[in-house]
Write a protein that holds these residues in place. Structure first.
Motif, mmCIF file in Angstrom:
data_model
loop_
_atom_site.group_PDB
_atom_site.id
_atom_site.type_symbol
_atom_site.label_atom_id
_atom_site.label_comp_id
_atom_site.label_asym_id
_atom_site.label_seq_id
_atom_site.Cartn_x
_atom_site.Cartn_y
_atom_site.Cartn_z
ATOM 1 N N GLN A 182 4.946 4.270 -0.716
ATOM 2 C CA GLN A 182 4.570 4.370 0.645
ATOM 3 C C GLN A 182 3.882 5.746 0.970
ATOM 4 O OE1 GLN A 182 7.321 3.393 -0.098
ATOM 5 N NE2 GLN A 182 8.919 3.748 1.535
ATOM 6 N N GLU A 183 4.253 6.731 0.037
ATOM 7 C CA GLU A 183 3.866 8.255 0.175
ATOM 8 C C GLU A 183 2.380 8.293 -0.623
ATOM 9 O OE1 GLU A 183 8.226 10.296 0.841
ATOM 10 O OE2 GLU A 183 7.311 10.126 -1.173
ATOM 11 N N ILE A 184 2.473 7.833 -1.860
ATOM 12 C CA ILE A 184 1.044 8.217 -2.707
ATOM 13 C C ILE A 184 0.046 7.056 -2.241
ATOM 14 C CG2 ILE A 184 2.539 9.087 -4.582
ATOM 15 C CD1 ILE A 184 2.083 6.519 -6.039
ATOM 16 N N GLU A 185 0.340 5.939 -1.894
ATOM 17 C CA GLU A 185 -0.741 5.299 -1.587
ATOM 18 C C GLU A 185 -0.310 4.455 -0.240
ATOM 19 O OE1 GLU A 185 -1.716 2.266 -4.653
ATOM 20 O OE2 GLU A 185 -2.147 4.016 -5.946
ATOM 21 N N PRO A 186 -0.227 5.028 1.043
ATOM 22 C CA PRO A 186 0.177 4.463 2.047
ATOM 23 C C PRO A 186 -0.243 2.960 2.414
ATOM 24 C CG PRO A 186 -0.222 6.705 2.458
ATOM 25 C CD PRO A 186 -0.866 6.466 1.198
ATOM 26 N N ALA A 187 -1.777 2.885 2.080
ATOM 27 C CA ALA A 187 -2.417 1.398 2.329
ATOM 28 C C ALA A 187 -2.525 0.710 1.353
ATOM 29 C CB ALA A 187 -3.850 1.920 2.969
ATOM 30 N N GLY A 188 -1.807 1.027 0.024
ATOM 31 C CA GLY A 188 -1.781 0.212 -1.069
ATOM 32 C C GLY A 188 -0.842 -1.341 -0.805
ATOM 33 N N LYS A 189 -0.829 -1.938 -1.709
ATOM 34 C CA LYS A 189 -0.218 -3.311 -2.057
ATOM 35 C C LYS A 189 1.389 -2.915 -2.064
ATOM 36 C CE LYS A 189 -3.838 -6.045 -3.549
ATOM 37 N NZ LYS A 189 -4.474 -6.891 -4.508
ATOM 38 N N ALA A 190 1.647 -1.862 -3.009
ATOM 39 C CA ALA A 190 2.925 -1.732 -3.249
ATOM 40 C C ALA A 190 3.670 -1.198 -1.787
ATOM 41 C CB ALA A 190 3.190 -0.518 -4.231
ATOM 42 N N ALA A 191 2.986 -0.480 -1.196
ATOM 43 C CA ALA A 191 3.605 -0.032 0.192
ATOM 44 C C ALA A 191 3.650 -0.986 1.144
ATOM 45 C CB ALA A 191 2.546 1.165 0.747
ATOM 46 N N ALA A 192 2.689 -1.912 0.999
ATOM 47 C CA ALA A 192 3.011 -3.120 2.096
ATOM 48 C C ALA A 192 4.043 -3.848 1.710
ATOM 49 C CB ALA A 192 1.768 -3.927 2.147
ATOM 50 N N GLU A 193 4.486 -4.057 0.379
ATOM 51 C CA GLU A 193 5.497 -4.803 0.089
ATOM 52 C C GLU A 193 6.763 -4.209 0.369
ATOM 53 O OE1 GLU A 193 3.627 -6.855 -4.135
ATOM 54 O OE2 GLU A 193 4.881 -5.117 -4.123
ATOM 55 N N VAL A 194 6.935 -2.995 0.262
ATOM 56 C CA VAL A 194 7.983 -2.191 0.601
ATOM 57 C C VAL A 194 8.332 -2.107 2.063
ATOM 58 C CG1 VAL A 194 9.047 0.151 0.660
ATOM 59 C CG2 VAL A 194 7.801 -0.558 -1.393
ATOM 60 N N ALA A 195 7.304 -2.197 3.023
ATOM 61 C CA ALA A 195 7.418 -2.411 4.267
ATOM 62 C C ALA A 195 8.080 -3.877 4.671
ATOM 63 C CB ALA A 195 5.771 -1.977 5.031
ATOM 64 N N ARG A 196 7.545 -4.689 4.220
ATOM 65 C CA ARG A 196 8.119 -6.031 4.203
ATOM 66 C C ARG A 196 9.482 -6.274 3.881
ATOM 67 N NH1 ARG A 196 2.999 -7.503 2.231
ATOM 68 N NH2 ARG A 196 3.679 -8.150 0.209
ATOM 69 N N LEU A 197 9.752 -5.372 2.795
ATOM 70 C CA LEU A 197 11.193 -5.535 2.067
ATOM 71 C C LEU A 197 11.987 -4.709 3.245
ATOM 72 C CD1 LEU A 197 13.338 -6.347 0.231
ATOM 73 C CD2 LEU A 197 12.631 -4.236 -1.056
ATOM 74 N N TYR A 198 11.528 -3.793 3.889
ATOM 75 C CA TYR A 198 12.366 -3.051 4.651
ATOM 76 C C TYR A 198 12.654 -3.811 6.167
ATOM 77 C CZ TYR A 198 13.064 0.376 8.652
ATOM 78 O OH TYR A 198 13.194 1.030 9.697
ATOM 79 N N MET A 199 11.577 -4.453 6.577
ATOM 80 C CA MET A 199 11.729 -5.085 7.786
ATOM 81 C C MET A 199 12.869 -6.309 7.625
ATOM 82 S SD MET A 199 9.658 -3.946 10.126
ATOM 83 C CE MET A 199 9.366 -5.409 11.228
ATOM 84 N N TRP A 200 12.828 -6.994 6.437
ATOM 85 C CA TRP A 200 13.613 -8.224 6.021
ATOM 86 C C TRP A 200 14.855 -7.612 5.957
ATOM 87 C CZ3 TRP A 200 16.681 -8.917 1.685
ATOM 88 C CH2 TRP A 200 17.428 -9.786 1.654
ATOM 89 N N THR A 201 15.217 -6.354 5.329
ATOM 90 C CA THR A 201 16.497 -5.766 4.975
ATOM 91 C C THR A 201 17.156 -5.317 6.406
ATOM 92 O OG1 THR A 201 15.798 -4.805 2.997
ATOM 93 C CG2 THR A 201 17.747 -3.757 4.094
ATOM 94 N N CYS A 202 16.219 -4.889 7.453
ATOM 95 C CA CYS A 202 16.928 -4.499 8.592
ATOM 96 C C CYS A 202 17.337 -5.751 9.466
ATOM 97 C CB CYS A 202 15.835 -3.806 9.661
ATOM 98 S SG CYS A 202 15.272 -2.169 9.016
ATOM 99 N N GLU A 203 16.420 -6.970 9.141
ATOM 100 C CA GLU A 203 16.920 -8.163 9.821
ATOM 101 C C GLU A 203 18.326 -8.707 9.341
ATOM 102 O OE1 GLU A 203 14.108 -10.982 9.050
ATOM 103 O OE2 GLU A 203 12.436 -10.201 10.231
ATOM 104 N N GLN A 204 18.638 -8.234 7.955
ATOM 105 C CA GLN A 204 19.729 -8.944 7.197
ATOM 106 C C GLN A 204 21.025 -7.990 7.684
ATOM 107 O OE1 GLN A 204 19.642 -11.758 5.562
ATOM 108 N NE2 GLN A 204 17.396 -11.558 6.326
#
Length: 239
Positions: A182-204
């Motif tokens: 999310q730092e080297i490619e903020p708009a990249g696919k990997a950053a988007a995946e991490v963002a979704r994983l982060y949101m899901w983790t917060c829910e758990q």
């Protein structure tokens, strides 16, 4: 304090990659985050050594000191604690799971990796902690991941996180320079995946995800939590 343990008795499945990306996501959302590196290979610690921004902080500790260091982290007000464990270390993995509020089991969707997960799944049956497999290095062919998820949930009895991390160069390239996707490619696919994983983790974990806000003073504000949380250098708790 919320504690997340990354566990898998097989090596090379992406535990450290997932641990560091999640830790950085929490830190970037205003959570004071600490990573405890329990792996003798010290990959997380080496990442931190190469990192220009020294947050999130990483401490390399001996497994025998885990319980004491977890308590110290709680006492100094750590918001999120991430435990990066070593493979082939059942006692350490079990202790980490017992300290955790959530266990994540990164795994790759290959038959060898899936067969090797049985030990980890059996170990997690000894503790009453929510645990989920996280499919990592997933190829573009969706059927491969679908079949892996069916085997993990059906045969091993381990629920699977709905967020999958793809087989992307960004995950490996960023770790070399002490960064995250999310730092080297903020708009990249990997950053988007991490963002979704982060949101899901917060829910758990039952905690608000917050919004990433960077003030002119370089402070991150967690809007959803309703608090101004200044990032700061984490105190050493392993000494």
């Amino acid at each position: 304090m919320r504690t997340i343990a990354l566990i898998n008795q097989k090596g090379g499945v992406g535990k450290t990659t997932v641990a560091l990306h999640l830790a950085a996501a929490f830190q970037l959302h205003g959570r004071d985050t600490l990573v405890l590196d329990l792996d003798p290979q010290a990959s997380a610690s080496e990442w931190h050594d190469a990192r220009e921004n020294k947050l999130p902080h990483v401490e390399s500790i001996q497994p025998a000191r885990l319980a004491k260091v977890v308590e110290q982290a709680r006492e100094i007000g750590t918001g999120v604690l991430v435990l990066d464990t070593a493979p082939h270390a059942e006692s350490t993995a079990l202790e980490a799971a017992r300290c955790a509020d959530l266990v994540l089991v990164p795994c790759q969707p290959s038959i060898m990796d899936l067969r090797a997960m049985r030990k980890t799944a059996d170990l997690l049956k000894l503790v009453r902690v929510p645990a989920f497999a996280v499919l990592n290095s997933v190829p573009p062919q969706r059927t491969v991941a679908d079949e892996a998820e069916e085997m993990i949930a059906g045969t091993l009895g381990l629920p699977v996180c709905p967020v999958r991390l793809g087989d992307r160069v960004a995950y490996d390239r960023c770790l070399i320079t002490g960064q995250v996707a999310q730092e080297i490619e903020p708009a990249g696919k990997a950053a988007a995946e991490v963002a979704r994983l982060y949101m899901w983790t917060c829910e758990q974990l039952g905690m608000p995800a917050g919004e990433l806000v960077l003030t002119s003073a370089g402070e991150h504000v967690d809007v959803a939590a309703g608090a101004n949380d200044r990032t700061h250098t984490h105190a050493h708790v392993g000494g």
